[in-house]
Design an enzyme around this catalytic site. Structure first.
Site, PDB file in Angstrom:
ATOM      1  N   LYS A  31      28.264  36.173 -87.498  1.00 25.56           N
ATOM      2  CA  LYS A  31      29.733  36.330 -87.515  1.00 25.56           C
ATOM      3  C   LYS A  31      30.288  35.965 -88.884  1.00 25.56           C
ATOM      4  O   LYS A  31      31.191  36.623 -89.403  1.00 25.56           O
ATOM      5  CB  LYS A  31      30.363  35.461 -86.414  1.00 25.56           C
ATOM      6  CG  LYS A  31      30.106  35.998 -85.010  1.00 25.56           C
ATOM      7  CD  LYS A  31      30.401  34.982 -83.917  1.00 25.56           C
ATOM      8  CE  LYS A  31      29.924  35.514 -82.558  1.00 25.56           C
ATOM      9  NZ  LYS A  31      30.017  34.523 -81.479  1.00 25.56           N
ATOM     10  N   ASP A  82      38.720  35.057 -79.055  1.00 24.65           N
ATOM     11  CA  ASP A  82      37.791  35.336 -77.954  1.00 24.65           C
ATOM     12  C   ASP A  82      38.532  35.907 -76.743  1.00 24.65           C
ATOM     13  O   ASP A  82      37.930  36.558 -75.898  1.00 24.65           O
ATOM     14  CB  ASP A  82      37.134  34.022 -77.490  1.00 24.65           C
ATOM     15  CG  ASP A  82      35.764  33.777 -78.115  1.00 24.65           C
ATOM     16  OD1 ASP A  82      35.032  34.753 -78.331  1.00 24.65           O
ATOM     17  OD2 ASP A  82      35.455  32.601 -78.368  1.00 24.65           O
ATOM     18  N   GLN A 125      31.911  28.495 -80.345  1.00 24.37           N
ATOM     19  CA  GLN A 125      30.732  29.154 -79.792  1.00 24.37           C
ATOM     20  C   GLN A 125      30.329  28.501 -78.473  1.00 24.37           C
ATOM     21  O   GLN A 125      30.195  27.283 -78.382  1.00 24.37           O
ATOM     22  CB  GLN A 125      29.588  29.083 -80.816  1.00 24.37           C
ATOM     23  CG  GLN A 125      28.336  29.846 -80.409  1.00 24.37           C
ATOM     24  CD  GLN A 125      28.522  31.359 -80.333  1.00 24.37           C
ATOM     25  OE1 GLN A 125      29.325  31.929 -81.071  1.00 24.37           O
ATOM     26  NE2 GLN A 125      27.787  32.009 -79.456  1.00 24.37           N
TER      27      GLN A 125
HETATM   28  N1  GUN Z   1      28.638  32.843 -76.419  1.00 26.05           N
HETATM   29  C1  GUN Z   1      28.149  34.029 -75.976  1.00 26.05           C
HETATM   30  N2  GUN Z   1      29.074  35.002 -76.118  1.00 26.05           N
HETATM   31  C2  GUN Z   1      30.164  34.420 -76.659  1.00 26.05           C
HETATM   32  C3  GUN Z   1      31.442  34.911 -77.053  1.00 26.05           C
HETATM   33  O1  GUN Z   1      31.770  36.097 -76.890  1.00 26.05           O
HETATM   34  N3  GUN Z   1      32.290  33.984 -77.588  1.00 26.05           N
HETATM   35  C4  GUN Z   1      31.963  32.679 -77.731  1.00 26.05           C
HETATM   36  N4  GUN Z   1      32.877  31.864 -78.241  1.00 26.05           N
HETATM   37  N5  GUN Z   1      30.776  32.199 -77.378  1.00 26.05           N
HETATM   38  C5  GUN Z   1      29.896  33.061 -76.855  1.00 26.05           C
END
Ligand code: GUN
Length: 295
Positions: free
Chosen positions: A52, A119, A96
């Site tokens: 990311k 998110d 995350q």
């Molecule tokens: N862990 C797995 N998928 C995601 C996501 O889309 N966002 C976040 N913040 N954590 C994750």
């Protein structure tokens, strides 16, 4: 012939559009910022967060990465989130998941400023989505919608079976696809681990979205030659003594049989990351009032 739906190519197009939007912001003296926060010491999470951050660098978004000691009290994570909420550097904040067991994940999601919640996990944003007025669409469901549109799959009136009821993918996707909208208007069935006779549902679907977290669970016996299969799964498995990635759909079994399928890797995964950049631009636009065009 089975169409292999290329998520890498579409994600690259969206990243280009994001880079254009970032340039428009720069012209107004604004640099969009995305903060990633990592608390869990998990190799997969570390890799996702690194990717990311690399994406941010590619498109000109200011990437801010914060790590919180996995053994620290939850309050330390909350303090980090408070600082990012109040500061101006981060227009978007992503914590995350998963977080360590001693941290309440829902409380963490609710602590992020909903205007920076790229998110789309904050209860206010979940509520907006539920009521048909999404602010930030969660990245994976939004990526799936874009992939369907790009593959020319008409959702209006289509029977879509979503397998998996997670808050991150299955539930919001079922909601978005059944919404009264050009990229919605589908008849959606949300199946899960307690569904009786899953194959009876998937066999009558125009589109199957595999998002249950079970390696290769959707095979040719569960679909028809007219089905489009969207595979959200990313599962690390041992094959012939080697570690490899497979989806929730059995690609080798389905390729050559179904109408279209997304590969793993290279299907939904890159789209999830691209839509995070999209949400960051959207958040920056709303916070600054600078009216850039979204890809
Ligand atoms: N862990 C797995 N998928 C995601 C996501 O889309 N966002 C976040 N913040 N954590 C994750």
């Amino acid at each position: 012939m089975t169409e292999i739906v290329d998520g890498e190519a579409l994600a690259a197009e969206i990243r280009e559009g994001v880079a254009d939007a970032v340039e428009q912001f720069e012209g107004e003296g604004v640099t969009p910022g995305l903060a990633t926060v990592l608390m869990e010491a998990d190799p997969a999470s570390e890799t996702y967060v690194e990717m990311k951050q690399r994406d941010c660098e590619e498109v000109g978004i200011d990437g801010i990465h914060v790590e919180v000691d996995p053994d620290a009290p939850a309050e330390e994570l909350h303090e980090t989130i408070r600082e990012l909420n109040e500061g101006t550097a981060a227009n978007g904040i992503l914590v995350q998941m998963p977080v360590p067991d001693h941290v309440d994940a829902q409380a963490v999601q609710a602590a992020v400023d909903p205007a920076k919640d790229v998110d789309g996990f904050h209860p206010e944003n979940v509520g907006r989505l539920m009521s048909g007025e999404p602010r930030f669409r969660p990245c994976t469901p939004h990526g799936v919608q874009r992939l369907l549109a790009d593959a020319g799959v008409e959702t209006e009136g289509a029977d879509v079976v979503v397998v998996g009821r997670s808050n991150i993918v299955g539930r919001p996707l079922a909601n978005l696809l059944s919404r009264r909208a050009d990229d919605g208007n589908a008849t959606v069935t949300l199946c899960h681990s307690r569904t009786a006779d899953l194959a009876a549902h998937t066999r009558r679907a125009d589109v199957v979205v595999a998002a249950a977290g079970v390696p290769e669970m959707i095979d040719a016996e569960m679909v028809t030659p007219d089905t489009t299969v969207i595979d959200v799964g990313i599962n690390r498995v041992e094959r012939d003594g080697e570690s490899t990635l497979v989806g929730d759909a059995d690609f080798d079994d389905l390729e050559g049989y179904v109408d279209a399928i997304t590969p793993v890797p290279g299907g939904v995964g890159p789209m999830t990351r691209a839509m995070l950049l999209y949400n960051t631009v959207k958040a920056t636009r709303e916070q600054t009032g600078v009216d850039v065009s979204l890809p």
